[in-house]
Design a protein around this motif. Structure first.
Motif, PDB file in Angstrom:
ATOM      1  N   LEU A   1       0.833  -1.201   0.000  1.00 58.74           N
ATOM      2  CA  LEU A   1       0.000   0.000   0.000  1.00 58.74           C
ATOM      3  C   LEU A   1       0.865   1.247   0.000  1.00 58.74           C
ATOM      4  O   LEU A   1       2.069   1.181   0.195  1.00 58.74           O
ATOM      5  CB  LEU A   1      -0.946   0.009   1.203  1.00 58.74           C
ATOM      6  N   VAL A   2       0.243   2.372  -0.216  1.00 57.26           N
ATOM      7  CA  VAL A   2       0.914   3.670  -0.173  1.00 57.26           C
ATOM      8  C   VAL A   2       0.911   4.153   1.267  1.00 57.26           C
ATOM      9  O   VAL A   2      -0.100   4.053   1.961  1.00 57.26           O
ATOM     10  CB  VAL A   2       0.177   4.691  -1.067  1.00 57.26           C
ATOM     11  N   GLY A   3       2.037   4.652   1.747  1.00 56.72           N
ATOM     12  CA  GLY A   3       2.095   5.144   3.117  1.00 56.72           C
ATOM     13  C   GLY A   3       3.497   5.558   3.500  1.00 56.72           C
ATOM     14  O   GLY A   3       4.332   5.868   2.651  1.00 56.72           O
ATOM     15  N   THR A   4       3.773   5.531   4.816  1.00 52.81           N
ATOM     16  CA  THR A   4       5.078   5.897   5.350  1.00 52.81           C
ATOM     17  C   THR A   4       5.730   4.657   5.941  1.00 52.81           C
ATOM     18  O   THR A   4       5.113   3.944   6.738  1.00 52.81           O
ATOM     19  CB  THR A   4       4.947   6.994   6.426  1.00 52.81           C
ATOM     20  N   PHE A   5       6.976   4.396   5.561  1.00 53.20           N
ATOM     21  CA  PHE A   5       7.727   3.221   5.971  1.00 53.20           C
ATOM     22  C   PHE A   5       8.395   3.470   7.327  1.00 53.20           C
ATOM     23  O   PHE A   5       9.040   4.495   7.523  1.00 53.20           O
ATOM     24  CB  PHE A   5       8.799   2.932   4.910  1.00 53.20           C
TER      25      PHE A   5
ATOM     26  N   ILE B   1       4.019   0.005   7.725  1.00 46.17           N
ATOM     27  CA  ILE B   1       3.674   1.090   6.802  1.00 46.17           C
ATOM     28  C   ILE B   1       2.432   1.760   7.356  1.00 46.17           C
ATOM     29  O   ILE B   1       1.397   1.119   7.545  1.00 46.17           O
ATOM     30  CB  ILE B   1       3.437   0.576   5.372  1.00 46.17           C
ATOM     31  N   GLU B   2       2.583   3.052   7.659  1.00 48.77           N
ATOM     32  CA  GLU B   2       1.464   3.835   8.174  1.00 48.77           C
ATOM     33  C   GLU B   2       0.691   4.421   7.002  1.00 48.77           C
ATOM     34  O   GLU B   2       1.259   5.064   6.127  1.00 48.77           O
ATOM     35  CB  GLU B   2       1.970   4.966   9.073  1.00 48.77           C
TER      36      GLU B   2
ATOM     37  N   GLN C   1      10.371   7.350   5.393  1.00 49.07           N
ATOM     38  CA  GLN C   1      10.203   7.775   4.007  1.00 49.07           C
ATOM     39  C   GLN C   1       8.863   7.304   3.441  1.00 49.07           C
ATOM     40  O   GLN C   1       8.383   6.232   3.786  1.00 49.07           O
ATOM     41  CB  GLN C   1      11.326   7.205   3.128  1.00 49.07           C
ATOM     42  N   PRO C   2       8.245   8.101   2.564  1.00 50.35           N
ATOM     43  CA  PRO C   2       7.000   7.658   1.918  1.00 50.35           C
ATOM     44  C   PRO C   2       7.309   6.536   0.927  1.00 50.35           C
ATOM     45  O   PRO C   2       8.366   6.525   0.304  1.00 50.35           O
ATOM     46  CB  PRO C   2       6.504   8.904   1.193  1.00 50.35           C
TER      47      PRO C   2
END
Length: 146
Positions: free
Chosen positions: A76-80, A107-108, A133-134
């Protein structure tokens, strides 16, 4: 002011570069605007070269790494995040052994912490993303040597 005078003004503006004129005489007001299109520059197509589109370079080394290692990708898309909390030790380091189902990162996304688990047993060879990092959907996060 008569109609003949108004039409004369309009005709003279058409044949000029005047974009707008306003005439006020007592109770009479007249405003005329004209849109002047920019002059077209002649294009010589014989000497124009299209810019080269940059294709991603896939080196032989990268191909070999993909074949040699199992890749954990972002679902998914998020912050690692490498650790469960700020100041806590990371889930895994390069060189660590991992088991199938073991959490390797978070991943947030939308304020939800999503635990990412290893889907193979092996050794973490390379972590590709920095903490905080995103990441994008499908982005490679780490290589696992099976």
């Amino acid at each position: 002011m008569n109609n003949e005078f108004i039409f004369e003004i309009i005709e003279r503006i058409k044949s000029s570069n005047i974009q707008e004129i306003e005439i006020i005489a007592g109770d009479f007001q007249l405003r005329v605007k004209q849109n002047i299109a920019p002059k077209e520059v002649p294009v010589q197509t014989a000497n124009i070269q299209q810019p080269a589109i940059q294709q991603p370079v896939i080196t032989e080394e990268k191909k070999a790494e993909e074949k040699k290692y199992h890749v954990i990708k972002s679902p998914l898309v998020g912050t690692f995040y490498r650790a469960p909390a700020p100041g806590a030790p990371p889930f895994v380091e390069e060189g660590d052994m991992v088991s199938k189902g073991q959490v390797v990162c978070i991943i947030e996304a939308l304020k939800v912490m999503n635990e990412i688990e290893s889907d193979v047993d092996g050794k973490v060879v390379k972590i590709l993303v920095e903490n905080g990092q995103p990441v994008e959907y499908g982005q490679e996060l780490m290589y696992i040597e099976v």
